[in-house]
Design an enzyme around this catalytic site. Structure first.
Site, PDB file in Angstrom:
ATOM      1  N   LYS A   1     -12.940  30.661 -30.206  1.00 38.61           N
ATOM      2  CA  LYS A   1     -13.532  30.032 -29.178  1.00 38.61           C
ATOM      3  C   LYS A   1     -12.603  30.477 -27.970  1.00 38.61           C
ATOM      4  CE  LYS A   1     -16.406  26.743 -28.561  1.00 38.61           C
ATOM      5  NZ  LYS A   1     -16.925  25.843 -28.322  1.00 38.61           N
TER       6      LYS A   1
ATOM      7  N   ASN B   1      -1.973  -1.505  13.309  1.00 41.48           N
ATOM      8  CA  ASN B   1      -3.521  -1.299  13.208  1.00 41.48           C
ATOM      9  C   ASN B   1      -3.909   0.104  13.958  1.00 41.48           C
ATOM     10  OD1 ASN B   1      -3.736  -3.433  12.048  1.00 41.48           O
ATOM     11  ND2 ASN B   1      -4.932  -4.609  13.577  1.00 41.48           N
TER      12      ASN B   1
ATOM     13  N   SER C   1       0.930  -1.242  -0.047  1.00 40.84           N
ATOM     14  CA  SER C   1      -0.034   0.074   0.232  1.00 40.84           C
ATOM     15  C   SER C   1       0.802   1.363   0.052  1.00 40.84           C
ATOM     16  CB  SER C   1      -1.079  -0.130   1.247  1.00 40.84           C
ATOM     17  OG  SER C   1      -0.066  -0.026   2.400  1.00 40.84           O
TER      18      SER C   1
ATOM     19  N   HIS D   1     -36.270  26.959 -11.953  1.00 41.21           N
ATOM     20  CA  HIS D   1     -36.416  26.275 -13.378  1.00 41.21           C
ATOM     21  C   HIS D   1     -35.531  26.634 -14.362  1.00 41.21           C
ATOM     22  CE1 HIS D   1     -39.788  24.516 -10.971  1.00 41.21           C
ATOM     23  NE2 HIS D   1     -40.196  25.936 -10.607  1.00 41.21           N
TER      24      HIS D   1
ATOM     25  N   GLU E   1     -15.810  24.409 -16.116  1.00 43.77           N
ATOM     26  CA  GLU E   1     -16.482  23.174 -16.349  1.00 43.77           C
ATOM     27  C   GLU E   1     -15.733  21.955 -15.502  1.00 43.77           C
ATOM     28  OE1 GLU E   1     -17.382  22.755 -21.150  1.00 43.77           O
ATOM     29  OE2 GLU E   1     -15.639  23.937 -20.670  1.00 43.77           O
TER      30      GLU E   1
ATOM     31  N   SER F   1      -9.929  26.874 -28.070  1.00 47.04           N
ATOM     32  CA  SER F   1     -10.002  25.803 -29.016  1.00 47.04           C
ATOM     33  C   SER F   1      -8.916  25.336 -29.690  1.00 47.04           C
ATOM     34  CB  SER F   1     -11.308  25.471 -29.634  1.00 47.04           C
ATOM     35  OG  SER F   1     -11.295  24.512 -30.667  1.00 47.04           O
TER      36      SER F   1
HETATM   37  N1  ARG Z   1      -1.339  -0.756   5.405  1.00 50.34           N
HETATM   38  C1  ARG Z   1      -2.284  -1.173   6.323  1.00 50.34           C
HETATM   39  C2  ARG Z   1      -3.558  -0.083   6.227  1.00 50.34           C
HETATM   40  O1  ARG Z   1      -3.477   0.880   5.665  1.00 50.34           O
HETATM   41  C3  ARG Z   1      -1.767  -0.858   7.701  1.00 50.34           C
HETATM   42  C4  ARG Z   1      -2.214  -1.739   8.775  1.00 50.34           C
HETATM   43  C5  ARG Z   1      -1.863  -3.154   8.565  1.00 50.34           C
HETATM   44  N2  ARG Z   1      -2.196  -3.954   9.688  1.00 50.34           N
HETATM   45  C6  ARG Z   1      -2.174  -5.374   9.411  1.00 50.34           C
HETATM   46  N3  ARG Z   1      -2.529  -5.909  10.423  1.00 50.34           N
HETATM   47  N4  ARG Z   1      -1.753  -5.917   8.298  1.00 50.34           N
HETATM   48  O2  ARG Z   1      -4.490  -0.396   6.899  1.00 50.34           O
END
Ligand code: ARG
Length: 476
Positions: free
Chosen positions: A283, A110, A23, A156, A290, A277
């Protein structure tokens, strides 16, 4: 990137699905909050004597060193490491040695990610609200410049009754003012620190969540550890606030598009609205307005994306929650760019006063005024409505004074003033209405709200400043 000569990465990053679980792209922007949270956590471990003062110093110094690397762009990001937390942890081990292994005492990713997100939210609210205040300031200034400029008001999208440009701009002011209220309230509700909730069930160690909450500028620690690691209400609220703000911005964007068309012609078509444009030499398109309209669609999608991720999740932490960051970051980016552009458009757009004046002379806009003039002479409104409707159907120019006097003798002397735009606007004295006198009172209220919000923003600014303090504070 090669891992040779580096301390081994924690084993949980080396799973076969590592790439899928990764991530980093989404959570890398949270690094400053992650470091600040970790510094506060290390200090708490020192404070509670779970680590020695020397260990605390080594951890905090290492984390601050990482902060400098991030700041200077020299931090060695490793895309193969699962997330921002792991990148920091591995780097800390390189800088501080084995003591780095003590940082995670009494903490899980977490509660760590949950605290990162709340610190991020604080700063995001600050940056969006400062832009909203700038937009409000611009709307107020332009409203006072155009306080007497008549413009048809629409229902309207049909010409209805006369208002002023100032009144129209202030209508937009109030929408954005409610957005500010909501964003500040969202931040206030997000004021509990999740740190100490651990993976889901706190810790058997004597950690001090209240101490760390205070250090990070939260009002209090979490009430329930299961809730703390799964609660994404603040992010969902933030996305709703931004989605509604995007809807408000899109409405103004749409009116700018309409008003800048040749059909309306109320706004001068200038480069501030967009570009030309590539094909049609004549234009000048209102692309910026927009795009403001279009961005709202994307932000609404972000809100739905997050709520859909959250729906039906069992307590406590589930990996689905990792999908929370991308929509939030996307929506915040969109909001800041939309607001910057909108302020610029409002500040620089020029109204075509001649065109507005001639639109304001459209007799259709005076029909209700005529009916109300009859009411002043004792005619029941329903009857007046009927009579004026018939009069409009029968007369090609209902504003013609002779026809008016012939049809409605009671109106008599008033007739010549009835359709005069300045007179017509001046008569609409309802509090909150478009008469310049009422708009002056409205502006004063708007100014007071703006100032109250500016004061709230500056106290939020002090909390936002805590992040930099934690990252930079000289250690005794
Ligand atoms: N990348 C995880 C998230 O954004 C971080 C927490 C991951 N915790 C775990 N038990 N794998 O939620």
């Amino acid at each position: 990137m090669s891992m040779t000569n580096r301390a081994p990465a924690p084993s949980y990053v080396l799973t076969p699905t590592a790439e899928f679980l990764n991530s980093l792209e989404a959570d890398r922007p949270l690094v400053r909050y992650d470091l600040a949270g970790s510094i506060a956590h290390a200090e708490m471990l020192g404070h509670t004597k779970l680590i020695t003062e020397a260990e605390e110093n080594a951890l905090v110094d290492g984390l601050r060193q990482i902060g400098k690397e991030v700041h200077h762009g020299s931090f060695p990001w490793r895309s193969e490491l699962e997330d921002v937390h792991t990148n920091v942890e591995v780097r800390l081990r390189e800088l501080a040695g084995p003591v780095a292994g003590k940082l995670h005492t009494g903490r899980s990713r977490n509660d760590q990610v949950a605290v990162d997100e709340r610190l991020y939210l604080r700063e995001a609210v600050h940056s969006v609200v400062s832009r909203l205040l700038r937009l409000e300031e611009t709307l107020l200034t332009r409203a006072s410049e155009e306080s007497g400029t008549p413009i048809p008001g629409y229902t309207h999208l049909q010409r209805a009754q006369l208002v002023t440009v100032g009144h129209w701009l202030l209508a937009h002011f109030w929408r954005f003012d409610r957005d500010i209220d909501r964003l500040l309230a969202t931040e206030r509700r997000a004021n509990a620190s999740p740190l100490g909730a651990g993976a889901l069930a706190g810790s058997t160690l004597p950690i001090d969540p209240a101490w760390v909450a205070e250090r990070l500028g939260f009002d209090r620690p979490f009430d329930n550890s299961l809730d703390a690691v799964s609660d994404r209400d603040p992010l969902a609220e933030l996305l709703f606030d931004l989605a509604l703000m995007g809807v408000h911005a899109s409405g103004l964007g749409e009116e700018v598009v309409l008003f800048a068309s040749k059909e309306f012609g109320f706004l001068e078509r200038s480069s501030v609205l967009g570009s030309g444009s590539s094909l049609m030499p004549q234009k000048r398109n209102p692309d910026a307005a927009e795009l403001i309209r279009g961005k709202a669609g994307r932000t609404l999608g972000d809100l739905v994306a997050l709520l859909t991720v959250l729906k039906g999740l069992p307590l406590a932490y589930d990996r689905d929650l990792q999908e929370d960051k991308a929509p939030v970051l996307d929506a915040v980016r969109a909001a800041t760019s939309v607001l910057d552009t909108l302020s610029e458009i409002v500040r620089k757009s020029r109204f075509d006063h001649a065109r507005l004046e001639s639109a304001a002379r459209d007799p259709e806009l005076g029909a209700t005024d005529l009916a109300e003039a009859l009411v002043r002479h004792g005619v029941p409104f329903r009857e007046a409505h009927e009579a004026v409707g018939a009069y409009y159907r029968a007369n090609p120019d209902p504003s013609d004074v002779a026809s008016l006097k012939a049809a409605f003798p009671a109106v008599g002397a008033e007739a010549s003033l009835l359709f005069n735009p300045a007179e017509a606007i001046g008569r609409r004295i309802t509090s909150g209405g478009p008469a310049p006198s009422a708009v002056a009172q409205q502006s004063a209220r708007a100014r007071a709200c703006l100032e109250a919000h500016a004061a709230s923003l500056s106290s939020l600014g002090r909390k936002v400043g805590l992040i930099e303090e934690l990252l930079n504070e000289e250690r005794k």
